[in-house]
Structures are given as structure tokens and as C-alpha cells.
Scaffold this active site. Structure first.
Site, PDB file in Angstrom:
ATOM      1  N   LYS A   9       0.835  -1.207   0.000  1.00 32.03           N
ATOM      2  CA  LYS A   9       0.000   0.000   0.000  1.00 32.03           C
ATOM      3  C   LYS A   9       0.875   1.266   0.000  1.00 32.03           C
ATOM      4  O   LYS A   9       2.098   1.176   0.219  1.00 32.03           O
ATOM      5  CB  LYS A   9      -0.932  -0.038   1.217  1.00 32.03           C
ATOM      6  CG  LYS A   9      -1.915  -1.229   1.177  1.00 32.03           C
ATOM      7  CD  LYS A   9      -2.868  -1.215   2.365  1.00 32.03           C
ATOM      8  CE  LYS A   9      -3.833  -2.392   2.302  1.00 32.03           C
ATOM      9  NZ  LYS A   9      -4.842  -2.352   3.407  1.00 32.03           N
ATOM     10  N   TYR A  49     -12.045  -2.188  -4.029  1.00 33.01           N
ATOM     11  CA  TYR A  49     -12.601  -2.378  -2.681  1.00 33.01           C
ATOM     12  C   TYR A  49     -14.133  -2.351  -2.683  1.00 33.01           C
ATOM     13  O   TYR A  49     -14.742  -2.055  -1.647  1.00 33.01           O
ATOM     14  CB  TYR A  49     -12.049  -1.315  -1.731  1.00 33.01           C
ATOM     15  CG  TYR A  49     -10.680  -1.647  -1.173  1.00 33.01           C
ATOM     16  CD1 TYR A  49     -10.479  -2.792  -0.397  1.00 33.01           C
ATOM     17  CD2 TYR A  49      -9.582  -0.821  -1.397  1.00 33.01           C
ATOM     18  CE1 TYR A  49      -9.225  -3.098   0.128  1.00 33.01           C
ATOM     19  CE2 TYR A  49      -8.322  -1.121  -0.870  1.00 33.01           C
ATOM     20  CZ  TYR A  49      -8.159  -2.265  -0.102  1.00 33.01           C
ATOM     21  OH  TYR A  49      -6.922  -2.571   0.426  1.00 33.01           O
ATOM     22  N   PHE A  57     -15.576   3.175   6.676  1.00 34.65           N
ATOM     23  CA  PHE A  57     -14.211   3.600   6.350  1.00 34.65           C
ATOM     24  C   PHE A  57     -13.918   3.584   4.847  1.00 34.65           C
ATOM     25  O   PHE A  57     -12.787   3.830   4.434  1.00 34.65           O
ATOM     26  CB  PHE A  57     -13.181   2.742   7.102  1.00 34.65           C
ATOM     27  CG  PHE A  57     -13.299   1.248   6.861  1.00 34.65           C
ATOM     28  CD1 PHE A  57     -12.777   0.666   5.707  1.00 34.65           C
ATOM     29  CD2 PHE A  57     -13.901   0.422   7.803  1.00 34.65           C
ATOM     30  CE1 PHE A  57     -12.873  -0.696   5.487  1.00 34.65           C
ATOM     31  CE2 PHE A  57     -13.989  -0.961   7.594  1.00 34.65           C
ATOM     32  CZ  PHE A  57     -13.476  -1.517   6.425  1.00 34.65           C
ATOM     33  N   THR A  91      -5.373  -7.461  10.518  1.00 36.00           N
ATOM     34  CA  THR A  91      -5.728  -6.163   9.929  1.00 36.00           C
ATOM     35  C   THR A  91      -5.300  -5.015  10.848  1.00 36.00           C
ATOM     36  O   THR A  91      -4.667  -4.057  10.395  1.00 36.00           O
ATOM     37  CB  THR A  91      -7.261  -6.086   9.709  1.00 36.00           C
ATOM     38  OG1 THR A  91      -7.676  -7.237   8.972  1.00 36.00           O
ATOM     39  CG2 THR A  91      -7.646  -4.827   8.969  1.00 36.00           C
ATOM     40  N   ASN A 112      -1.976  -0.054   6.882  1.00 35.61           N
ATOM     41  CA  ASN A 112      -1.410  -1.317   7.377  1.00 35.61           C
ATOM     42  C   ASN A 112      -0.517  -2.015   6.348  1.00 35.61           C
ATOM     43  O   ASN A 112      -0.397  -3.232   6.335  1.00 35.61           O
ATOM     44  CB  ASN A 112      -2.521  -2.222   7.919  1.00 35.61           C
ATOM     45  CG  ASN A 112      -3.581  -2.521   6.880  1.00 35.61           C
ATOM     46  OD1 ASN A 112      -3.445  -2.148   5.718  1.00 35.61           O
ATOM     47  ND2 ASN A 112      -4.624  -3.205   7.287  1.00 35.61           N
ATOM     48  N   HIS A 115      -1.824  -5.545   1.474  1.00 35.87           N
ATOM     49  CA  HIS A 115      -3.107  -6.208   1.237  1.00 35.87           C
ATOM     50  C   HIS A 115      -2.815  -7.614   0.744  1.00 35.87           C
ATOM     51  O   HIS A 115      -1.865  -7.828  -0.010  1.00 35.87           O
ATOM     52  CB  HIS A 115      -3.909  -5.466   0.157  1.00 35.87           C
ATOM     53  CG  HIS A 115      -5.021  -6.312  -0.399  1.00 35.87           C
ATOM     54  ND1 HIS A 115      -6.251  -6.384   0.193  1.00 35.87           N
ATOM     55  CD2 HIS A 115      -5.052  -7.173  -1.445  1.00 35.87           C
ATOM     56  CE1 HIS A 115      -6.997  -7.254  -0.493  1.00 35.87           C
ATOM     57  NE2 HIS A 115      -6.288  -7.733  -1.487  1.00 35.87           N
ATOM     58  N   GLU A 126      -9.168 -10.378  -7.864  1.00 39.82           N
ATOM     59  CA  GLU A 126      -8.156  -9.340  -7.610  1.00 39.82           C
ATOM     60  C   GLU A 126      -6.951  -9.458  -8.550  1.00 39.82           C
ATOM     61  O   GLU A 126      -6.411  -8.448  -9.003  1.00 39.82           O
ATOM     62  CB  GLU A 126      -7.714  -9.406  -6.143  1.00 39.82           C
ATOM     63  CG  GLU A 126      -8.843  -8.988  -5.199  1.00 39.82           C
ATOM     64  CD  GLU A 126      -8.484  -9.121  -3.727  1.00 39.82           C
ATOM     65  OE1 GLU A 126      -7.365  -9.564  -3.407  1.00 39.82           O
ATOM     66  OE2 GLU A 126      -9.337  -8.761  -2.896  1.00 39.82           O
TER      67      GLU A 126
END
Ligand code: ATP
Ligand code: MG
Length: 138
Positions: A9, A49, A57, A91, A112, A115, A126
Site C-alpha cells: 500500500k 474495494y 471507512f 488487519t 497497514n 493487502h 483481484e
């Protein structure tokens, strides 16, 4: 043999730990069979997502995911979906096991670092979201 999608990320890329993360995969016997660096648009992040679109969120998550470049990879190996999730950690980094990527580098439940797909069906969606079959070299 199984495949999964891994993303580093924007926070992970900004921390300059692309190599560190890949090293952990390779040390665990996982192969990187495709890789690219890219900067997601808002639409692309929302599509990726989409399963979370009703979550409180969602807006913050898609803003974060478009805040800078990411690295997308296809990982291959036995049981690689679960193995990658174990290397990543929980997570919320506060609940992540010692020695996991998130425990070592995450700073926030949202920021975090990585992914990883969570099931064969999500992995298939994905991987196809980021890579064409020609870009995956096993
Ligand atoms: P990922 O899907 O990124 O691998 P995950 O499967 O561990 O992570 P999900 O529940 O799928 O977690 O949530 C997707 C992402 O949304 C998380 O990785 C995190 O960046 C963010 N997120 C999850 N829960 C929260 C929360 N309560 N507040 C803010 N952001 C969150
Ligand atoms: Mg998830």
C-alpha cells in the site's frame, strides 16, 4: 499450486520497504510471478474495494489507497493465500503477531502496509483486476 494478489500500500512504498516485504515472501518459499508499480485512480480503488463500499471507512480507505503509488504482485506457492495472510498479520497491527509485516511496520488500522487476497474467489477477481494472463509468468 495456488496464487494470490499482494499489494504494498502507499504507506509501505513511502517507507521504502518494497524489498524488505518481497524478501519475506521469498524467504517463506513464495514466488513472485508478476509485479508492477502503479498509482490508482479513485475509480480504480473503489472498484478494487467494492466489497467494502457500505463500510464507514470506505471513503477514507479509497482516499488512502490513491494517496501515492502502490506495488501489485501475484504470489504463487502451496497454500499461498493463507501463508501470505500469516506473514501480513492481523488487519489491526495492534493485534498482529510478533514478526509479521503489519506488526513491524503498520502505524494505523487503515495504513497497514499490505493487502492480501482472503480466499480463492477473491484472489481470482483481484489478480484479474491488476494483471492480464500474459503478465503472469510462473
Ligand atoms: P486487506 O483487504 O487490505 O488485505 P484485511 O483483509 O486484513 O486487509 P479488510 O477487512 O478486508 O482487512 O479491510 C480492508 C482494509 O480496510 C484494511 O486492510 C484496512 O486498510 C482498512 N480497514 C479495515 N477496517 C478498518 C477500520 N475499522 N477503520 C479504518 N480502516 C479499516
Ligand atoms: Mg480484505
Amino acid at each position: 499450486m495456488e496464487r494470490t494478489l499482494s499489494l504494498i500500500k502507499p504507506d509501505g512504498v513511502a517507507k521504502n520497504i518494497i524489498g524488505e516485504i518481497i524478501k519475506r515472501f521469498e524467504t517463506a518459499g513464495i514466488k513472485v510471478v508478476a509485479m508492477k508499480k502503479l498509482h490508482l485512480s479513485q475509480k480504480q480503488a473503489e472498484g478494487f474495494y467494492a466489497v467494502h463500499k457500505e463500510r464507514p471507512f470506505f471513503k477514507s480507505l479509497t482516499d488512502f489507497m490513491t494517496s501515492g503509488p502502490i506495488v501489485a504482485m501475484v504470489l504463487e506457492g502451496d497454500d499461498v493465500i493463507a501463508k501470505n495472510r500469516k506473514l501480513m498479520g492481523a488487519t489491526n497491527f495492534k493485534n498482529a503477531e510478533e514478526g509479521t509485516i503489519r506488526r513491524d511496520y503498520a502505524t494505523d488500522i487503515e495504513k497497514n502496509v499490505v493487502h492480501g487476497s482472503d480466499a480463492p474467489e477473491t484472489a481470482a477477481f483481484e489478480i484479474a483486476y491488476f494483471f492480464s494472463t500474459m503478465e503472469i509468468v510462473g
